[in-house]
Design a protein around this motif. Structure first.
Motif, PDB file in Angstrom:
ATOM      1  N   ARG A  32       7.318  17.068 -24.244  1.00 40.37           N
ATOM      2  CA  ARG A  32       8.321  17.502 -23.264  1.00 40.37           C
ATOM      3  C   ARG A  32       8.905  18.874 -23.576  1.00 40.37           C
ATOM      4  O   ARG A  32       9.797  19.338 -22.852  1.00 40.37           O
ATOM      5  CB  ARG A  32       9.430  16.456 -23.169  1.00 40.37           C
ATOM      6  CG  ARG A  32       8.946  15.138 -22.573  1.00 40.37           C
ATOM      7  CD  ARG A  32      10.110  14.228 -22.243  1.00 40.37           C
ATOM      8  NE  ARG A  32      10.779  13.765 -23.454  1.00 40.37           N
ATOM      9  CZ  ARG A  32      11.941  13.115 -23.476  1.00 40.37           C
ATOM     10  NH1 ARG A  32      12.585  12.882 -22.334  1.00 40.37           N
ATOM     11  NH2 ARG A  32      12.469  12.698 -24.610  1.00 40.37           N
ATOM     12  N   ALA A  33       8.440  19.517 -24.622  1.00 37.71           N
ATOM     13  CA  ALA A  33       8.910  20.876 -24.910  1.00 37.71           C
ATOM     14  C   ALA A  33       8.483  21.801 -23.782  1.00 37.71           C
ATOM     15  O   ALA A  33       7.353  21.735 -23.295  1.00 37.71           O
ATOM     16  CB  ALA A  33       8.315  21.363 -26.233  1.00 37.71           C
ATOM     17  N   ARG A  34       9.383  22.663 -23.350  1.00 42.22           N
ATOM     18  CA  ARG A  34       9.086  23.537 -22.216  1.00 42.22           C
ATOM     19  C   ARG A  34       8.407  24.819 -22.705  1.00 42.22           C
ATOM     20  O   ARG A  34       8.865  25.455 -23.642  1.00 42.22           O
ATOM     21  CB  ARG A  34      10.356  23.860 -21.423  1.00 42.22           C
ATOM     22  CG  ARG A  34      10.906  22.628 -20.715  1.00 42.22           C
ATOM     23  CD  ARG A  34      12.010  22.968 -19.742  1.00 42.22           C
ATOM     24  NE  ARG A  34      12.403  21.787 -19.001  1.00 42.22           N
ATOM     25  CZ  ARG A  34      11.812  21.377 -17.874  1.00 42.22           C
ATOM     26  NH1 ARG A  34      10.790  22.059 -17.396  1.00 42.22           N
ATOM     27  NH2 ARG A  34      12.226  20.292 -17.253  1.00 42.22           N
ATOM     28  N   VAL A  35       7.331  25.161 -22.010  1.00 38.12           N
ATOM     29  CA  VAL A  35       6.522  26.313 -22.380  1.00 38.12           C
ATOM     30  C   VAL A  35       6.601  27.351 -21.273  1.00 38.12           C
ATOM     31  O   VAL A  35       6.322  27.043 -20.107  1.00 38.12           O
ATOM     32  CB  VAL A  35       5.049  25.905 -22.595  1.00 38.12           C
ATOM     33  CG1 VAL A  35       4.211  27.102 -23.025  1.00 38.12           C
ATOM     34  CG2 VAL A  35       4.944  24.778 -23.618  1.00 38.12           C
ATOM     35  N   THR A  36       7.001  28.565 -21.607  1.00 40.10           N
ATOM     36  CA  THR A  36       7.027  29.644 -20.631  1.00 40.10           C
ATOM     37  C   THR A  36       5.607  30.157 -20.426  1.00 40.10           C
ATOM     38  O   THR A  36       4.948  30.585 -21.373  1.00 40.10           O
ATOM     39  CB  THR A  36       7.935  30.791 -21.101  1.00 40.10           C
ATOM     40  OG1 THR A  36       9.251  30.289 -21.318  1.00 40.10           O
ATOM     41  CG2 THR A  36       7.984  31.909 -20.076  1.00 40.10           C
ATOM     42  N   SER A  37       5.128  30.109 -19.191  1.00 39.97           N
ATOM     43  CA  SER A  37       3.731  30.410 -18.902  1.00 39.97           C
ATOM     44  C   SER A  37       3.631  31.406 -17.745  1.00 39.97           C
ATOM     45  O   SER A  37       4.508  31.485 -16.884  1.00 39.97           O
ATOM     46  CB  SER A  37       2.972  29.129 -18.531  1.00 39.97           C
ATOM     47  OG  SER A  37       3.154  28.138 -19.517  1.00 39.97           O
ATOM     48  N   LEU A  38       2.528  32.169 -17.754  1.00 35.27           N
ATOM     49  CA  LEU A  38       2.213  33.098 -16.675  1.00 35.27           C
ATOM     50  C   LEU A  38       0.923  32.635 -16.010  1.00 35.27           C
ATOM     51  O   LEU A  38      -0.111  32.526 -16.676  1.00 35.27           O
ATOM     52  CB  LEU A  38       2.030  34.528 -17.208  1.00 35.27           C
ATOM     53  CG  LEU A  38       3.211  35.138 -17.969  1.00 35.27           C
ATOM     54  CD1 LEU A  38       2.837  36.510 -18.508  1.00 35.27           C
ATOM     55  CD2 LEU A  38       4.431  35.247 -17.082  1.00 35.27           C
TER      56      LEU A  38
END
Length: 225
Positions: free
Chosen positions: A143-149
């Motif tokens: 559930r860790a949030r990952v900043t993605s493009l």
């Protein structure tokens, strides 16, 4: 400690080697190309050597971790290692983290080589081991949030939980492996194998007790990628 040390060693090995083009000792022109080819064959994994009974080749699935084919190859692997590796290392501890990297990396590259055991094309890069880290991360921090493009979303920086981002990444690797032409230069099979190996290793080692429940705590700088 391990993530930063490996990052530094990969950078040092690349800059001093012939691929970067920054070390004048390797010369230029045809001499530089010859030095690069020798570099790949010496430190990379050559399937024909590995399955041909060469004792020295047994170490190449490990030494290939530190060899990269260009700046983008190096920086891409180190970016993923930096973002995901630090949290996995913190959770596992340095010793288990090294075993994870070495084990999944060795298995991933060997599996890729086994798909074409007579090939004399060197395989280099840390992507098999880094994929193992991604697999372990999915189980440990789902559930860790990952900043993605995402290119199809105009490269907007969006944050998604790991259980969305990493299976999506795995699916892209699978689709690419099915459609990529022979000799594409990307070891998709190594990525898939490393990811599955890392996930299964974390599952066997920790099981349901592995998951970290702090889902929504920060990114870069305070524990979230």
């Amino acid at each position: 400690m391990v993530t930063h040390t490996l990052t530094g060693l990969c950078c040092l090995f690349f800059v001093l080697g012939p691929v970067s083009g920054l070390n004048p000792a390797h010369g230029g022109g045809d001499r530089l190309i010859a030095a690069q080819n020798d570099h790949f064959r010496r430190w990379g994994l050559v399937p024909a050597d590995l399955f041909g009974g060469s004792p020295e080749a047994l170490l190449t699935p490990l030494t290939a971790f530190f060899v990269h084919g260009g700046w983008l190859h190096l920086l891409g692997n180190l970016l993923f290692l930096h973002v995901f590796g630090r949290m996995v290392e913190t959770r596992l501890g340095p010793a288990r983290y090294v075993l994870l990297l070495a084990g999944t990396g060795y298995l991933a590259l060997t599996a890729f080589a086994a798909a074409d055991p007579v090939s004399d094309q060197p395989l280099v890069g840390a992507s098999g081991a880094v994929s193992g880290v991604l697999g372990a991360f999915l189980l440990l921090f789902p559930r860790a949030r990952v900043t993605s493009l995402f290119p199809f979303l105009f490269f907007l920086p969006l944050r998604f939980p790991a259980w969305v981002v990493l299976p999506f990444w795995f699916a892209l690797q699978w689709l690419a492996s099915q459609s990529a032409p022979e000799g594409s230069g990307v070891a998709y099979l190594a990525h898939l194998t490393g990811f599955l190996a890392g996930f299964l290793w974390a599952w066997v080692r920790y099981g349901g007790a592995a998951r970290v429940s702090s889902a929504d705590r920060a990114t870069e700088g305070d524990s979230q990628p």
